[in-house]
Scaffold this active site. Sequence first.
Site, short mmCIF file in Angstrom:
data_model
loop_
_atom_site.label_atom_id
_atom_site.label_comp_id
_atom_site.label_asym_id
_atom_site.label_seq_id
_atom_site.Cartn_x
_atom_site.Cartn_y
_atom_site.Cartn_z
N SER A 107 0.83 -1.21 0.00
CA SER A 107 0.00 0.00 0.00
C SER A 107 0.87 1.26 0.00
O SER A 107 1.95 1.28 0.59
CB SER A 107 -0.87 -0.01 1.27
N TYR A 130 -2.12 5.61 -4.29
CA TYR A 130 -3.11 6.66 -4.02
C TYR A 130 -2.63 7.91 -4.72
O TYR A 130 -1.42 8.21 -4.71
CB TYR A 130 -3.22 6.95 -2.52
N THR A 156 -6.00 2.71 -6.76
CA THR A 156 -7.25 2.70 -5.98
C THR A 156 -8.13 3.87 -6.39
O THR A 156 -7.67 5.02 -6.43
CB THR A 156 -6.94 2.75 -4.47
N LYS A 252 -8.68 -0.66 -8.85
CA LYS A 252 -9.30 -1.23 -7.64
C LYS A 252 -10.42 -0.33 -7.13
O LYS A 252 -10.22 0.88 -7.00
CB LYS A 252 -8.22 -1.38 -6.56
N HIS A 276 -13.71 -1.59 -0.74
CA HIS A 276 -12.66 -1.21 0.21
C HIS A 276 -12.90 -1.88 1.57
O HIS A 276 -12.73 -1.26 2.63
CB HIS A 276 -12.61 0.32 0.35
C1 GLV Z 1 -6.73 2.75 3.69
O1 GLV Z 1 -6.67 2.31 2.60
C2 GLV Z 1 -7.77 2.43 4.61
O2 GLV Z 1 -8.78 1.84 4.20
O3 GLV Z 1 -7.63 2.77 5.79
#
Ligand code: GLV
Length: 381
Positions: A107, A130, A156, A252, A276
């Site tokens: 991530s 991100y 994402t 995503k 998510h």
């Molecule tokens: C980050 O991607 C979260 O969902 O905290």
Amino acid sequence: MKPSLDIADLKEVARRRVPRMFFDYADSGAWTESTYRANEEDFRKIKFRQRVLVDMTNRSLESTMIGEKVSMPVALAPTGLTGMQHADGEMLAAQAAEEFGVPFTLSTMSICSIEDVASVTKKPFWFQLYVMRDKDFVLNLIDRAKAAKCSALVLTLDLQILGQRHKDIRNGLSAPPKMTAGNLANMAVRLPWCMNMLRTKRRTFGNIVGHAKGVGDLSSLSSWTAEQFDPQLSWKDVAWIKERWGGKLILKGILDAEDARLAAATGADAIIVSNHGGRQLDGAPSSISVLPEIVEAVGDRIEVHLDGGIRSGQDVLKALCLGARGTYIGRPFLYGLGAGGKDGVTLALDIIRKELDVTLALCGKRLITDAGPELLYKGRD
Ligand code: GLV
């Protein structure tokens, strides 16, 4: 201590070993958590067809995701603050995934950096991006992932603003944690976690510190995303990101057939059907419930993957039967990591592998690549 036989067992061990703020961060959804719960509940409603007297020898779970060979079609999902479930968590999880033969996705909001993970792995991992307001920083992140030889970029799409997770606000989530009386008391009874954390220098967002300009309160995820994430991100941005990256691209956060068509039109290699983990739009449907309509809309044009709610190898098989080419686990590997570091991640993967293998056989198939809707029971509810 009794052995962990399923992901629920690992979750209970992690609950005892990981300070509450970080355990809760993983185990939470937005607002009422109805979508978080639906992700798991809707898997339970799907039933298998039991078939008998078929040859069960020579079974194989091997498959491919975006053309990469995988020992089973289960990747580790990108999860924020993984290095707070266990010291150096991303490095340990990446090593476990590499040895197991499944993809690891790092991530942007990780504790260990892209370079840290590259330094302890030999095979390419995937990087999740991100998009921030600061485009130089984004370009630099893409270039760093390229330099580290990441083999896929996972962009994402569903977190331009952060969903509200009540537990994080109540716990005052930050990385590193603030030294309040409550946090100290909570950490004091989790000594192995503290000792490991004292031995590492990685205790805040490793991809960002020292790379992004003018960040304010970096330790707080909510204020940081509010300040830095680009709320204007649009389909047009996918084109320049794809071009700059120049490699395999996975989008995503698709939960709608219309968005799936737009995603397929970008020329990306795969989409991840995802809400998510129920952490963004509470009240949205579960990932598994929308998978069939998305496969129907774009399945012939782009690879369709799924995350959200997978807690067993049986859930993996259900997703594959409904048309997913690959799946991702987030919380299951985080619970393994919190429970037992690298070995805990391997155990989580092994639990899922065994459940997947036995279920496939009892449904009368030997090859995971043969999984299809005919394995599911369509009769009475
Ligand atoms: C980050 O991607 C979260 O969902 O905290």
